[in-house]
Design a protein around this motif. Structure first.
Motif, PDB file in Angstrom:
ATOM      1  N   THR A   8      21.592 120.681   4.167  1.00  0.00           N
ATOM      2  CA  THR A   8      21.179 119.550   4.996  1.00  0.00           C
ATOM      3  C   THR A   8      20.725 120.057   6.348  1.00  0.00           C
ATOM      4  N   ASP A   9      19.659 119.460   6.846  1.00  0.00           N
ATOM      5  CA  ASP A   9      19.158 119.783   8.173  1.00  0.00           C
ATOM      6  C   ASP A   9      19.571 118.660   9.119  1.00  0.00           C
ATOM      7  N   ILE A  10      19.835 119.002  10.354  1.00  0.00           N
ATOM      8  CA  ILE A  10      20.287 118.000  11.323  1.00  0.00           C
ATOM      9  C   ILE A  10      19.246 116.909  11.542  1.00  0.00           C
ATOM     10  N   GLN A  11      17.989 117.229  11.340  1.00  0.00           N
ATOM     11  CA  GLN A  11      16.922 116.237  11.519  1.00  0.00           C
ATOM     12  C   GLN A  11      16.950 115.169  10.433  1.00  0.00           C
ATOM     13  N   ASP A  12      17.622 115.452   9.320  1.00  0.00           N
ATOM     14  CA  ASP A  12      17.702 114.499   8.208  1.00  0.00           C
ATOM     15  C   ASP A  12      18.902 113.571   8.312  1.00  0.00           C
TER      16      ASP A  12
END
Length: 172
Positions: free
Chosen positions: A41-45
């Protein structure tokens, strides 16, 4: 020799006080980024809610000092409960005007809701400690800070008059 020991202790205490918040933020960032990477998971998601944002000013606000301020004068900074052993309390949004800071809004870590993290906690992909650390990391991240500043700015400048305009009714 005693003076050297006292001086060394004094330097250690000063350094720990100065770097404790920086070290705490670094540790939270490092642990959270590694956990997000493991969970792909990316923080932007990550999506979160502004629902529990507490405002210290009335909304919408027509105070000229606040209302006519530019977005660049708003800041979002982490808030801590302790100085020496910091505990991340939340994110405070302030307006810097001249030589004064006006508190605009506050988001507590405890009230900050991130559905994805709550789901992971429920599915036991993360434990309670990781959940709180990851919430803190998302809250102090620069993208979240910018989003909270924009939300506070939007709420201050919103126009509620459209809620009270009556629509013409047609008689048939």
């Amino acid at each position: 020799m005693i003076v050297l020991v006292i001086l060394s202790c004094f330097i250690v205490v000063i350094c720990s006080v100065i770097f404790s918040r920086v070290f705490s933020e670094f540790l939270i960032k490092w642990k959270s980024e590694s956990k997000f990477a493991k969970l792909n998971t990316d923080i932007q998601d990550i999506h979160y809610s502004f629902e529990e944002l507490t405002y210290f000013v009335s909304l919408p606000n027509r105070n000229p000092v606040i209302y006519h301020s530019e977005l660049s004068h708003f800041q979002a900074k982490p808030s801590y409960r302790s100085f020496i052993f910091p505990v991340h309390e939340g994110l405070i949004t302030t307006l810097h005007r001249g030589n004064q800071d006006i508190n605009i809004a506050f988001m507590s870590v405890d009230q900050f809701r991130i559905p994805l993290l709550e789901r992971w906690r429920h599915e036991r992909k993360i434990n309670e400690k990781e959940y709180m650390e990851m919430k803190s990391y998302v809250l102090i991240h620069k993208l979240t800070r910018a989003a909270f500043i924009e939300e506070a700015y939007r709420q201050i400048r919103r126009d509620d008059r459209i809620l009270f305009v009556e629509e013409p009714t047609e008689v048939f």
